[in-house]
Design an enzyme around this catalytic site. Structure first.
Site, short mmCIF file in Angstrom:
data_model
loop_
_atom_site.label_atom_id
_atom_site.label_comp_id
_atom_site.label_asym_id
_atom_site.label_seq_id
_atom_site.Cartn_x
_atom_site.Cartn_y
_atom_site.Cartn_z
N ARG A 40 9.51 8.00 -4.07
CA ARG A 40 9.33 6.94 -3.08
C ARG A 40 10.64 6.58 -2.39
O ARG A 40 10.66 6.34 -1.18
CB ARG A 40 8.70 5.70 -3.72
CG ARG A 40 7.26 5.93 -4.16
CD ARG A 40 6.67 4.72 -4.85
NE ARG A 40 7.45 4.41 -6.05
CZ ARG A 40 7.49 3.21 -6.62
NH1 ARG A 40 6.79 2.21 -6.12
NH2 ARG A 40 8.20 3.01 -7.71
N ASN A 58 3.05 4.46 -5.43
CA ASN A 58 2.47 5.25 -6.51
C ASN A 58 1.02 4.84 -6.70
O ASN A 58 0.68 3.66 -6.55
CB ASN A 58 3.22 5.03 -7.83
CG ASN A 58 4.57 5.71 -7.86
OD1 ASN A 58 4.83 6.63 -7.10
ND2 ASN A 58 5.43 5.26 -8.74
#
Length: 111
Positions: A40, A58
C-alpha cells in the site's frame, strides 16, 4: 516490466504527457503476496508521482483493493506498476474494472 526492472521504474519520467482533462476511474484488485510487504505504501507513492487520486486498502481475503482516478495514460502506467508491486511482493493477478469517477482529492491508504 518484470521484477528485475522494479527498482528502475520511475513513473515521474512519463509525466511529460499533459493529459489531465479526461479523468477516468478504475477499480483494481491485486492478488498474490501483497499484504505485509508495504504494498500500500509503494502504491501510494506511485499514484502520487503519476497524479493519480483515490485510495488503496487491504481486504480480508488477502487481496489489495484500489480505486484510482486520473488521466488514462497515467492510469495505464499505474496498472502496470500494480502488476510489479513493491520489492517484497509477488503479484499473481491484477483485475481492473472501469467505473464512473467520484472526484477524489488525494490518494490515501485506508485501513
Amino acid at each position: 516490466m518484470d521484477k528485475s526492472q522494479r527498482q528502475t521504474f520511475k513513473p515521474s519520467v512519463f509525466l511529460r504527457d499533459k493529459e489531465t482533462r479526461n479523468t477516468l476511474k478504475y477499480c483494481i484488485t491485486i492478488r498474490g503476496r501483497v499484504q505485509g510487504v508495504f504494498f500500500r505504501k509503494y502504491t501510494q507513492e506511485s499514484a502520487e508521482e503519476l497524479g493519480i487520486k483515490g485510495f488503496v486498502q487491504n481486504r480480508p481475503d488477502g487481496t489489495v483493493y484500489c480505486e484510482a482516478e486520473g488521466a488514462e495514460s497515467h492510469l495505464q502506467l499505474f496498472i502496470d506498476w500494480c502488476g510489479i508491486g513493491s520489492p517484497h511482493s509477488h503479484v499473481t493477478a491484477v483485475e481492473v474494472e472501469r467505473k464512473e469517477g467520484v472526484g477524489f482529492d488525494t490518494f490515501q491508504i485506508l485501513k
